[in-house]
Design an enzyme around this catalytic site. Structure first.
Site: not given
Length: 257
Positions: A34, A102-103, A203, A233
């Site tokens: 994202f 992530s996303m 993260d 992250h």
């Protein structure tokens, strides 16, 4: 303006070289996160492409432009782009592995739940399907009052490295992403294919609430967890990136062999 073909934020598409992969055409689909772009996935994708895998890294709708543009898009748009990219790969390859950051991790987990029989394996890096942040409860109201929050992009430990993400986090878009999480979590049990799970203990974007839900929710009995001790992250661009590249290459070879 969307990125041009020679921009690192542009989609990446590399054809398979079956002469390097035992005569079989193996595809790998990678999804960025994202407010990010293919910048965060390009080195990973290029590493796998050099081994002969057909690689696709799509640019998700609303990314690679402006955060205001992203605020006009929703989860269904991003998932639709991933499904389209997967279908294109599946049509031209003998086996396909998917991965995401992530996303992007949430997107490929959703895809795995929906298309488990069509996949050879799933790879995720710091995926998000939950959060401990209390302010998200206010998003249904805040998204109509405030267009954005401070940026979440750029959480990288390695000095001098940037993922070229947005400088703001659009609230309507992020709320849409979080609304998809409960259904993803409820459908994790559909995932039976092998999973390679990379996790950074430090993260600053995705907290620790997602990991037990994912690892405890899937039905796969072939799960490998790899800790990324020297990365934040965006680990695909961080100090542990070589470990991601090498271990994912071994994973793809194993699950498609």
């Amino acid at each position: 303006m969307p990125p041009t073909a020679d921009d690192p934020a542009a989609p990446l598409s590399v054809p398979a070289r079956p002469e390097l992969t035992g005569g079989r055409r193996i595809g790998v689909l990678l999804s960025h996160g994202f407010t990010g772009s293919p910048v965060s996935m390009r080195p990973w994708g290029e590493h796998l492409a050099a081994l002969g895998y057909g690689v696709s890294v799509p640019l998700l709708p609303g990314h690679g432009t402006t955060w205001r543009d992203l605020n006009t898009h929703r989860w269904q748009d991003w998932y639709g782009a991933i499904v389209a990219a997967f279908d294109a790969l599946r049509a031209e390859h003998d086996a396909v592995v998917v991965g995401g950051l992530s996303m992007g991790g949430a997107l490929v987990l959703r895809l795995a739940a929906d298309r488990d029989a069509d996949l050879a394996g799933v790879m995720v890096v710091n995926p998000a399907v939950a959060t401990q942040r209390l302010d998200v409860k206010l998003l249904p109201v805040l998204k109509h009052l405030v267009p954005s929050f401070p940026a979440i992009a750029g959480d990288i430990k390695k000095p001098g490295v940037s993922e070229n993400g947005y400088d703001r986090t659009p609230l309507k878009a992020v709320h849409s992403m979080m609304q998809a999480w409960p259904v993803i979590r409820s459908d994790l049990a559909r995932i039976t294919v092998p999973l390679l799970y990379f996790r950074s203990p430090e993260d600053h974007v995705v907290d620790g609430s997602s990991e037990p839900l994912i690892l405890g929710g899937i039905s796969s009995t072939d799960v490998t967890r790899v800790e990324l001790a020297d990365s934040y992250h965006v680990a695909t661009l961080d100090n542990d990136a070589p470990a991601i590249f090498e271990q994912s290459a071994a994973f793809v070879a194993r699950v498609t062999g």
